[in-house]
Write a protein that holds these residues in place. Structure first.
Motif, PDB file in Angstrom:
ATOM      1  N   LEU A  67       0.818  -1.117   0.063  1.00 16.00           N
ATOM      2  CA  LEU A  67       0.064   0.034  -0.015  1.00 16.00           C
ATOM      3  C   LEU A  67       0.941   1.115   0.105  1.00 16.00           C
ATOM      4  CD1 LEU A  67      -2.755  -1.009   2.745  1.00 16.00           C
ATOM      5  CD2 LEU A  67      -2.868  -1.097   0.388  1.00 16.00           C
ATOM      6  N   LYS A  68       0.213   2.345  -0.427  1.00 18.36           N
ATOM      7  CA  LYS A  68       1.177   3.536  -0.577  1.00 18.36           C
ATOM      8  C   LYS A  68       0.481   4.559   0.434  1.00 18.36           C
ATOM      9  CE  LYS A  68       0.572   6.672  -3.853  1.00 18.36           C
ATOM     10  NZ  LYS A  68       0.599   7.305  -5.142  1.00 18.36           N
ATOM     11  N   ILE A  69       1.398   5.599   1.060  1.00 16.05           N
ATOM     12  CA  ILE A  69       0.799   6.712   1.644  1.00 16.05           C
ATOM     13  C   ILE A  69       1.634   7.950   1.342  1.00 16.05           C
ATOM     14  CG2 ILE A  69       0.644   7.592   3.963  1.00 16.05           C
ATOM     15  CD1 ILE A  69       0.458   4.986   5.373  1.00 16.05           C
ATOM     16  N   SER A  70       1.029   8.916   1.098  1.00 16.45           N
ATOM     17  CA  SER A  70       1.700  10.305   0.673  1.00 16.45           C
ATOM     18  C   SER A  70       2.191  10.779   1.843  1.00 16.45           C
ATOM     19  CB  SER A  70       0.783  11.200  -0.085  1.00 16.45           C
ATOM     20  OG  SER A  70       1.079  12.527  -0.124  1.00 16.45           O
ATOM     21  N   LYS A  71       3.696  11.127   1.666  1.00 18.40           N
ATOM     22  CA  LYS A  71       4.463  11.846   2.977  1.00 18.40           C
ATOM     23  C   LYS A  71       3.624  13.162   3.255  1.00 18.40           C
ATOM     24  CE  LYS A  71       7.921  14.197  -0.006  1.00 18.40           C
ATOM     25  NZ  LYS A  71       7.464  15.643   0.099  1.00 18.40           N
ATOM     26  N   GLU A  72       2.904  13.815   2.145  1.00 21.22           N
ATOM     27  CA  GLU A  72       2.331  15.402   2.395  1.00 21.22           C
ATOM     28  C   GLU A  72       1.167  14.800   3.383  1.00 21.22           C
ATOM     29  OE1 GLU A  72       4.866  15.841  -0.770  1.00 21.22           O
ATOM     30  OE2 GLU A  72       3.175  14.304  -0.637  1.00 21.22           O
ATOM     31  N   ASN A  73       0.209  14.018   3.180  1.00 14.79           N
ATOM     32  CA  ASN A  73      -0.883  13.733   3.668  1.00 14.79           C
ATOM     33  C   ASN A  73      -0.835  12.803   4.900  1.00 14.79           C
ATOM     34  OD1 ASN A  73      -2.030  15.602   1.948  1.00 14.79           O
ATOM     35  ND2 ASN A  73      -2.262  13.651   0.641  1.00 14.79           N
ATOM     36  N   ILE A  74       0.084  12.338   5.468  1.00 13.75           N
ATOM     37  CA  ILE A  74       0.400  11.225   6.579  1.00 13.75           C
ATOM     38  C   ILE A  74      -0.124  11.756   7.861  1.00 13.75           C
ATOM     39  CG2 ILE A  74       2.768  11.895   7.078  1.00 13.75           C
ATOM     40  CD1 ILE A  74       3.441   8.896   7.132  1.00 13.75           C
ATOM     41  N   ASP A  75      -0.778  11.017   8.520  1.00 17.71           N
ATOM     42  CA  ASP A  75      -1.159  11.328   9.720  1.00 17.71           C
ATOM     43  C   ASP A  75      -1.366   9.904  10.457  1.00 17.71           C
ATOM     44  OD1 ASP A  75      -4.167  10.226   9.964  1.00 17.71           O
ATOM     45  OD2 ASP A  75      -4.388  11.636   8.112  1.00 17.71           O
ATOM     46  N   ILE A  76      -1.456   9.922  11.607  1.00 20.41           N
ATOM     47  CA  ILE A  76      -1.559   8.770  12.489  1.00 20.41           C
ATOM     48  C   ILE A  76      -2.667   7.790  12.313  1.00 20.41           C
ATOM     49  CG2 ILE A  76      -2.632   9.988  14.636  1.00 20.41           C
ATOM     50  CD1 ILE A  76      -0.669   7.929  16.425  1.00 20.41           C
ATOM     51  N   ASP A  77      -3.717   8.337  12.055  1.00 16.16           N
ATOM     52  CA  ASP A  77      -5.006   7.611  11.996  1.00 16.16           C
ATOM     53  C   ASP A  77      -4.983   6.957  10.593  1.00 16.16           C
ATOM     54  OD1 ASP A  77      -6.182   8.310  14.522  1.00 16.16           O
ATOM     55  OD2 ASP A  77      -7.131  10.108  13.604  1.00 16.16           O
ATOM     56  N   ASP A  78      -4.917   7.543   9.501  1.00 17.28           N
ATOM     57  CA  ASP A  78      -4.708   6.939   8.270  1.00 17.28           C
ATOM     58  C   ASP A  78      -3.702   5.680   8.060  1.00 17.28           C
ATOM     59  OD1 ASP A  78      -5.328   6.434   5.335  1.00 17.28           O
ATOM     60  OD2 ASP A  78      -3.346   7.587   4.856  1.00 17.28           O
ATOM     61  N   MET A  79      -2.550   6.064   8.704  1.00 18.86           N
ATOM     62  CA  MET A  79      -1.454   4.949   8.534  1.00 18.86           C
ATOM     63  C   MET A  79      -1.940   3.731   9.513  1.00 18.86           C
ATOM     64  SD  MET A  79       2.686   5.547   9.152  1.00 18.86           S
ATOM     65  CE  MET A  79       3.733   4.256   8.841  1.00 18.86           C
ATOM     66  N   THR A  80      -2.408   4.117  10.735  1.00 15.08           N
ATOM     67  CA  THR A  80      -2.775   2.780  11.584  1.00 15.08           C
ATOM     68  C   THR A  80      -3.948   2.067  10.812  1.00 15.08           C
ATOM     69  OG1 THR A  80      -2.544   4.412  13.462  1.00 15.08           O
ATOM     70  CG2 THR A  80      -3.996   2.560  13.975  1.00 15.08           C
ATOM     71  N   ASN A  81      -4.789   2.861  10.125  1.00 11.12           N
ATOM     72  CA  ASN A  81      -5.936   2.013   9.342  1.00 11.12           C
ATOM     73  C   ASN A  81      -5.156   1.272   8.322  1.00 11.12           C
ATOM     74  OD1 ASN A  81      -7.805   2.969  10.908  1.00 11.12           O
ATOM     75  ND2 ASN A  81      -8.055   4.866   9.763  1.00 11.12           N
ATOM     76  N   LYS A  82      -3.998   1.805   7.515  1.00 12.21           N
ATOM     77  CA  LYS A  82      -3.549   0.989   6.400  1.00 12.21           C
ATOM     78  C   LYS A  82      -2.602  -0.112   7.116  1.00 12.21           C
ATOM     79  CE  LYS A  82      -3.295   4.348   2.662  1.00 12.21           C
ATOM     80  NZ  LYS A  82      -4.430   5.155   3.084  1.00 12.21           N
ATOM     81  N   VAL A  83      -1.987   0.061   8.240  1.00  7.17           N
ATOM     82  CA  VAL A  83      -0.988  -0.984   8.707  1.00  7.17           C
ATOM     83  C   VAL A  83      -2.081  -2.108   8.950  1.00  7.17           C
ATOM     84  CG1 VAL A  83       0.299  -1.564  10.803  1.00  7.17           C
ATOM     85  CG2 VAL A  83       0.679   0.634   9.428  1.00  7.17           C
TER      86      VAL A  83
END
Length: 428
Positions: free
Chosen positions: A373-389
């Motif tokens: 999966l990809k995450i944009s460094k500009e829009n990275i936040d703890i909730d989005d990243m937690t959900n993707k992980v």
């Protein structure tokens, strides 16, 4: 007398390690390799029993000319794609050319990184056989499988003649603009009495003059794009012996044995410069999910993170990827091609946060393979990243596809295949 071959590269460890692997493979073919690169890597290269030759620019040159240290350089390159070329590479073209010319006179072949722009003009001037190493699929520029994550509106995976022609037109336009923008390279060629080159040939070398070798796993590019493009696909090389050890540190081994497989977070040897805030966020994600984690951080950030007293999180500055990746359940990284290859071989799902250069392209290709999966460094936040992980760890398809690719790569030795190809071309 043993024939000499010079290998010319520049960049991070991800740009150097494949050339060290290739140098060793060329030694096995009976040649004497010389690696020409930044002074920073002198001790590492000599510890591998490979002859070293320094070329510009080194970090000390860049500090003097730009007043920037490594974290500043990393941030500048992430903000502007052209910074690497206009501020780091092009200003040193003439110096590098003049430095390389005498040492290349008695070599049988010149092998260069695709962005070692002075190397191929030297090969032409001396009429030496030349090989251009393409470390990532971005450098292929195929209309059948164009660059991913680009601001240029390419048509992904076109299946019609119109779509292919459209992409070819955009690649041609991009090549024209690049050749205009790369005025210092055109000036160098003119001043040294070399013929004019146009488009991408100016940057990457004309395939009639320089053999092109792809030193990455071919699963990253569509089969249709590999046909009839005069590129030899050797496969990935996995050398990562920077700290000269074949075992994990004892405290890390103990950490691994005391619980479930951890998530590992790494932003590579270059992007990790000045990335403390990202690592703090990574630690918060792991804590929120109650997951064990390993943070591979820049040495400058090690003490600051240790002071956070993070529970179930192991912090270290460098660990060989080949030793640690297979022991993890998820690899979160920046998308550098060296890290990408090691992650694919480990057979572990990935989350990619691209920062610069070919990392955006690599991220999209890993997603296409269904292993990341990809995450944009500009829009990275703890909730989005937690959900993707959480999502990727709970979806067994990612694990299944990653393991299947790993099996395909288990016997891959790109450096050996490339060295054999080079030897054949030299003798032919």
């Amino acid at each position: 007398m043993t024939q000499k071959i010079i290998l010319i590269t520049i960049g991070s460890l991800g740009d150097l390690n494949p050339f060290i692997a290739l140098a060793h493979a060329l030694s096995e073919e009976g040649y004497k390799p010389i690696i020409a690169t930044s002074e920073t890597y002198r001790d590492y290269i000599k510890s591998e029993n490979i002859e070293f030759f320094p070329i510009k620019p080194d970090i000390t040159d860049l500090k003097e000319s730009l007043g920037l240290d490594l974290p500043d350089l990393a941030r500048s390159m992430a903000k502007n794609d052209r910074f690497l070329f206009e501020k780091v590479l092009f200003p040193y073209l003439s110096d590098t050319y003049d430095d390389l010319l005498p040492i290349c006179e008695d070599v049988v072949a010149i092998i260069s990184h695709s962005i070692s722009f002075a190397a191929r003009p030297v090969a032409e001037k001396l009429k030496k056989i030349s090989f251009t190493i393409l470390l990532s699929p971005l450098m292929i520029y195929s209309p059948l499988d164009p660059p991913k994550g680009s601001i240029i509106p390419f048509m992904d995976d076109p299946n019609s003649k119109v779509g292919i022609a459209y992409n070819q037109l955009l690649i041609g336009l991009m090549g024209f603009l690049a050749s205009v923008w790369a005025h210092p390279l055109r000036k160098l060629r003119s001043s040294r009495g070399l013929p004019k080159l146009k488009g991408l040939n100016l940057l990457l070398g004309d395939k009639e003059r320089s053999h092109h070798i792809a030193l990455f796993n071919s699963s990253l590019i569509l089969n249709s794009a590999k046909e009839n493009n005069n590129i030899f696909y050797a496969g990935h090389s996995f050398h990562d012996n920077y700290n000269q050890t074949s075992q994990l540190p004892g405290n890390l081994e103990q950490f691994l044995e005391c619980g479930s497989s951890p998530i590992i977070f790494t932003l590579g040897s270059f992007v990790s410069q000045g990335a403390l805030s990202y690592y703090k966020l990574f630690a918060r994600v792991a804590t929120k999910l109650a997951r064990r984690a390993i943070l591979l951080v820049n040495e400058a950030d090690y003490e600051a993170l240790q002071k956070e007293h993070l529970k179930n999180i192991f912090i270290c500055s460098y660990i060989r990827h080949s030793l640690i990746f297979p022991r993890c359940c998820l690899i979160v990284h920046h998308g550098g091609i060296g890290t990408t290859g090691q992650a694919l071989k480990a057979g572990v799902p990935q989350i990619v946060i691209p920062f610069l250069g070919d990392q955006f392209d690599n991220a999209e290709r890993l997603c296409r393979l269904g292993v990341a999966l990809k995450i944009s460094k500009e829009n990275i936040d703890i909730d989005d990243m937690t959900n993707k992980v959480q999502f990727i760890l709970n979806d067994q398809l990612y694990q299944h596809r990653a393991q299947n690719l790993s099996k395909e790569m288990s016997f891959e030795n790109g450096a050996q295949r490339a060295a054999q190809y080079i030897s054949i071309k030299i003798k032919s």
